[in-house]
Design a protein around this motif. Structure first.
Motif, PDB file in Angstrom:
ATOM      1  N   ILE A  51       1.774 -11.422  -7.883  1.00 15.54           N
ATOM      2  CA  ILE A  51       2.030 -11.721  -6.473  1.00 15.54           C
ATOM      3  C   ILE A  51       3.513 -11.518  -6.192  1.00 15.54           C
ATOM      4  O   ILE A  51       4.371 -12.057  -6.892  1.00 15.54           O
ATOM      5  N   VAL A  54       4.051 -14.599  -0.597  1.00 19.22           N
ATOM      6  CA  VAL A  54       2.957 -15.245   0.133  1.00 19.22           C
ATOM      7  C   VAL A  54       3.496 -15.652   1.493  1.00 19.22           C
ATOM      8  O   VAL A  54       4.492 -16.377   1.583  1.00 19.22           O
ATOM      9  N   TYR A 228      -1.118 -12.439   1.439  1.00 17.02           N
ATOM     10  CA  TYR A 228      -0.629 -12.258   0.074  1.00 17.02           C
ATOM     11  C   TYR A 228      -0.154 -10.825  -0.098  1.00 17.02           C
ATOM     12  O   TYR A 228      -0.839  -9.896   0.340  1.00 17.02           O
TER      13      TYR A 228
END
Ligand code: FE2
Length: 386
Positions: A51, A54, A228
């Motif tokens: 990731i 976010v 995301y």
């Protein structure tokens, strides 16, 4: 469903599986209900955990209206306005703790982002439109009359062939399955089931995007939408196998069960989740007892709310029905055929009606979207002079 596989994977689970350059593929177990229900094992070019960012969540919870009136309702489904964006186009109309019924008229394909519903399994009924459901398990072409059954957590995009699309969506907070009474102990569909494995279309064409970059995925969790940003393409799977994957089933492949006298709605059942069932009303021969009455009897399904979504054809027990209309007949009060339709049905040999029914075991609540498209006089429609 049953075992399926796509692409390449090693001969044993959880062992080394290497790319042509010698590095390891990344294995991902996608399981449901802990480790106690169906699962699939996927092999990705990159870990699914990378990731980059976010964003702020956006609340997309259905906005309920404070109208507790117990009455029959009718919604003009095609009056739901079309939207360019797929997520924006999804408008919940009837909801309870087990499921949500959503109408959508998206104009554009999803190309700028990916979508993952982590809250609910989805059953998307294609009333208008065609295209391809692109998923991490492979692609599923779809057309008018298809149910797309998408387990929660499936990363997908929908590509449409045109801008004229109408979707009737059921979100389920429990797994959506085929009725247990139609399956044997191994899950195989039995001979008396109105459909069989050959009618189930599984993802075939697997696109593997071995690409790094910045990939936006909207994840729906607890009625919030989380943006995301991932470092690798969500469709970077080289192979997978297991029992968990999205599939398509066409309502036109549902083989109706008929009888000498009127058979109740469970004969039309197609799917079920905890707290609701989905049924398919399809063109079929009418009851063939010489004195049969094909129209249904009045009934008090005292514990269920009954939602009918009218797709096509003449609906024999109703008057003034149009495509895309939803009727909600709540538990607690009886409903039945409209005046004149009982006599009219006698002697008829067949019906061309096409409809999807959702029966819920908890009461459904109306949303603001539903209130905007409600025909408020519907509850009077059984009076003889209407
Ligand atoms: Fe009914």
């Amino acid at each position: 469903m049953h075992y399926h596989s796509n692409g390449k994977f090693p001969h044993k689970r959880h062992i080394q599986f290497r790319k042509p350059d010698g590095s390891l593929y990344s294995e991902e177990l996608f399981s449901t209900q802990g480790f106690g229900n169906v699962a699939s094992l996927l092999y990705r070019c990159y870990p699914p955990t990378q990731i980059m960012q976010v964003g702020e969540p956006r609340d997309i919870a259905p906005k309920l209206i404070h109208d507790k009136q117990l009455k029959h309702r009718s919604l003009r489904g095609f009056d739901i306005s079309a939207e360019d964006d797929y997520i924006e186009s999804r408008k919940p109309v009837l909801v309870n703790k087990d499921c949500a019924i959503i109408l959508a008229a998206p104009r554009k394909s999803m190309t700028e982002y990916f979508f993952k519903n982590a809250d609910a399994d989805e059953v998307i009924f294609i009333h208008k439109g065609s295209g391809t459901l692109r998923t991490m398990y492979g692609n599923l072409p779809f057309a008018y009359g298809d149910y797309l059954v998408i387990p929660r957590g499936t990363i997908y995009q929908i590509h449409f062939d045109s801008e004229d699309n109408r979707l009737f969506i059921v979100e389920s907070h429990s797994p959506v399955v085929t009725p247990k009474r139609y399956r044997n102990q191994f899950g195989q569909l039995l001979e008396h089931s109105p459909f069989c494995e050959r009618d189930i279309r599984k993802p075939e064409e697997l696109e593997t995007h071995d690409v790094k970059g910045d990939f936006l995925m909207y994840i729906k969790k607890q009625n919030n939408l989380y943006p995301y940003h991932y470092m690798s393409h969500p469709f970077d799977v080289v192979g997978w196998d297991g029992y968990l994957y999205p599939y398509a089933f066409s309502i036109h492949d549902f083989e109706p069960i008929t009888g000498r006298v009127h058979l109740p709605p469970p004969t039309h059942q197609t799917f079920e989740g905890a707290g609701f069932v989905i049924c398919s009303f399809v063109p079929r021969l009418y009851d063939y007892h010489p004195d049969s009455i094909p129209a249904p009897y009045n009934h008090s399904n005292i514990d269920s709310d009954e939602v009918l979504y009218y797709v096509d054809g003449d609906f024999m027990s109703r008057k003034h029905v149009v495509q895309g209309q939803i009727t909600l007949h709540p538990g607690g009060i009886p409903h039945g055929p409209h005046p004149g339709t009982v006599e009219k049905s006698i002697g008829k040999k067949e019906t061309g009606e096409l409809a999807v029914m959702v029966d819920t075991f908890r009461p459904l609540l109306m949303t603001e979207h539903a209130a905007e498209i409600e025909d408020k006089e519907y509850f009077r429609s059984w009076l003889a002079d209407t």
